[in-house]
Design a protein around this motif. Structure first.
Motif, PDB file in Angstrom:
ATOM      1  N   VAL A  90       0.873  -1.086   0.056  1.00 60.85           N
ATOM      2  CA  VAL A  90      -0.080  -0.008  -0.047  1.00 60.85           C
ATOM      3  C   VAL A  90       0.893   1.329   0.041  1.00 60.85           C
ATOM      4  O   VAL A  90       0.648   2.200  -0.796  1.00 60.85           O
ATOM      5  N   GLY A  91       1.663   1.206   0.957  1.00 61.35           N
ATOM      6  CA  GLY A  91       2.779   2.344   1.259  1.00 61.35           C
ATOM      7  C   GLY A  91       3.532   2.805   0.003  1.00 61.35           C
ATOM      8  O   GLY A  91       3.835   3.859  -0.836  1.00 61.35           O
ATOM      9  N   LEU A  92       4.022   1.576  -0.850  1.00 59.74           N
ATOM     10  CA  LEU A  92       5.037   1.497  -1.893  1.00 59.74           C
ATOM     11  C   LEU A  92       4.118   1.996  -3.285  1.00 59.74           C
ATOM     12  O   LEU A  92       4.571   2.834  -3.846  1.00 59.74           O
ATOM     13  N   SER A  93       3.093   1.476  -3.384  1.00 57.64           N
ATOM     14  CA  SER A  93       2.140   1.895  -4.547  1.00 57.64           C
ATOM     15  C   SER A  93       1.834   3.385  -4.428  1.00 57.64           C
ATOM     16  O   SER A  93       1.811   4.026  -5.631  1.00 57.64           O
ATOM     17  N   PHE A  94       1.637   3.691  -3.280  1.00 62.65           N
ATOM     18  CA  PHE A  94       1.097   5.253  -3.085  1.00 62.65           C
ATOM     19  C   PHE A  94       2.242   6.108  -3.477  1.00 62.65           C
ATOM     20  O   PHE A  94       2.259   7.066  -4.215  1.00 62.65           O
ATOM     21  N   ALA A  95       3.461   5.576  -2.873  1.00 65.26           N
ATOM     22  CA  ALA A  95       4.700   6.634  -3.384  1.00 65.26           C
ATOM     23  C   ALA A  95       4.922   6.557  -4.732  1.00 65.26           C
ATOM     24  O   ALA A  95       5.191   7.421  -5.398  1.00 65.26           O
ATOM     25  N   LYS A  96       4.449   5.434  -5.401  1.00 67.50           N
ATOM     26  CA  LYS A  96       5.036   5.259  -6.662  1.00 67.50           C
ATOM     27  C   LYS A  96       3.983   6.073  -7.580  1.00 67.50           C
ATOM     28  O   LYS A  96       4.254   6.764  -8.555  1.00 67.50           O
TER      29      LYS A  96
END
Ligand code: KG4
Ligand code: ZN
Length: 342
Positions: A90-96
């Motif tokens: 969730v965090g990584l996809s949001f950052a991307k």
């Protein structure tokens, strides 16, 4: 430069904005404890779903509280692992997504690098190199840290992490989740000498930990001494002093091992500086004993302020600042669940 930190490796959705490595402009932590409490621990699927719900409002609040706009962010630092896969995604996809839309480079940060650098968020800052203990719900590891991004693993737990032991023991004696803060608070009223719980030293000189034995000892003690009026319902008898003695004695045993092994590593490596980090380093007794015994051995002990011991994104932003040259606009980065021993 402005760094946006994003952390979602376990049950905290967190975002923070740092200006360079010196000014923390915002630090938002949204804990999911209330959701997981009734299950006695973190339920991975519920955690991911709650992150999905919270990630946007938390990041938005961090930007607003920092008094800047998203366009002013120079780099995004996001926890890549170790942790729960669904939560990390969730965090990584949001950052991307932010990176792609706003053309802001992002860097994946190891959660351990965050804990290892968290001490710099306080006023009293150590010098490199140092020996650091990361004691949390997922890890009990000792690292040799030679720079903000260069560290090597010296020892780790062979079974349960220290925080996990606190959480499991709390469950055994009916204190609920998370156990660390509850056991820490009750221990103040108990006698640490009341019950002699075993210390697991492993082979002489070993920097590794093992905390599953002490959990079993507490469970046996509780059963034999009829500490719970109803074993199934985990209802404690109306004897707060007995529970407090068990808490204090258990805490003392865990603290004893964490402190001795960390200090021994420092002495063996001839390093004069010791750093405490991770959720368990919020434990007042651990902080006190590490400082006292470290001082007796001629070592200087540093620890983060309490708010930066448990999971937060300020430490991820800070670690990301030091790795900003690795930030990129490519989108094939994946998360990882287990510790990467560098
Ligand atoms: O670092 P953290 O927030 O999350 C992980 O990366 O795991 O650590 C959470 C752990 C939990 O197991 C919690 O019980 C423990 O830290 N903890 C404490 C205290 N506060 C939190 N353990 C002992 N004493 C405390 N005061
Ligand atoms: Zn952590």
């Amino acid at each position: 430069m402005y760094i946006l930190g994003i952390e979602s490796s376990c049950d905290e959705t967190a975002a923070a904005v740092m200006e360079n490595d010196s000014r923390l402009l915002s630090n938002i932590v949204n804990t999911q404890i209330d959701i997981h409490r009734k299950y006695g621990g973190v339920v991975p699927e519920l955690a991911s779903r709650k992150h999905l719900e919270d990630i946007y409002p938390v990041v938005d609040a961090a930007i607003q509280e920092a008094g800047i706009t998203l366009d002013q962010i120079d780099t995004i630092a996001v926890t890549q692992g170790p942790g729960l896969i669904g939560s990390l995604l969730v965090g990584l996809s949001f950052a991307k997504a932010i990176s792609l839309v706003k053309k802001i480079p992002y860097v994946g940060v190891d959660h351990m690098a965050g804990h290892l650098i968290s001490v710099f968020l306080g006023h009293k800052k150590p010098e490199f190199p140092y020996i650091a203990l990361v004691a949390s719900g997922g890890h009990s590891s000792i690292f040799h840290v030679s720079s903000p991004s260069a560290y090597s693993l010296l020892g780790r737990t062979r079974d349960d992490a220290a925080g996990e032991a606190f959480d499991k023991v709390a469950k055994i004696i009916g204190l609920g989740y998370p156990g660390g803060p509850a056991i820490g608070a009750l221990s103040k009223k108990g006698n640490p000498e009341a019950v002699k719980f075993p210390r697991s030293w492993l082979e002489p000189g070993s920097p590794d930990f093992s905390f599953s034995g002490i959990k079993t000892s507490v469970a046996n003690y509780v059963k034999q001494n009829k500490v719970l009026s109803d074993q199934e319902a985990r209802q404690p008898v109306d004897q707060e002093s007995l529970i407090a003695d068990i808490c204090a004695s258990f805490q003392e045993a865990v603290v004893d091992v964490l402190v001795e092994k960390t200090l021994t590593c420092a002495l063996q490596k001839n390093i004069k500086t010791v750093v405490l980090s991770g959720g368990v380093s919020a434990n007042i007794r651990l902080r006190q004993v590490m400082e006292e015994r470290g001082h007796q051995k001629g070592l200087e002990v540093f620890m983060p302020p309490l708010e930066f011991c448990t999971d937060n994104a300020a430490m991820i932003a800070l670690a990301g600042y030091y790795q900003r040259d690795k930030a990129s606009l490519t989108y094939d980065m994946d998360v990882y669940s287990r510790i990467s021993a560098q």
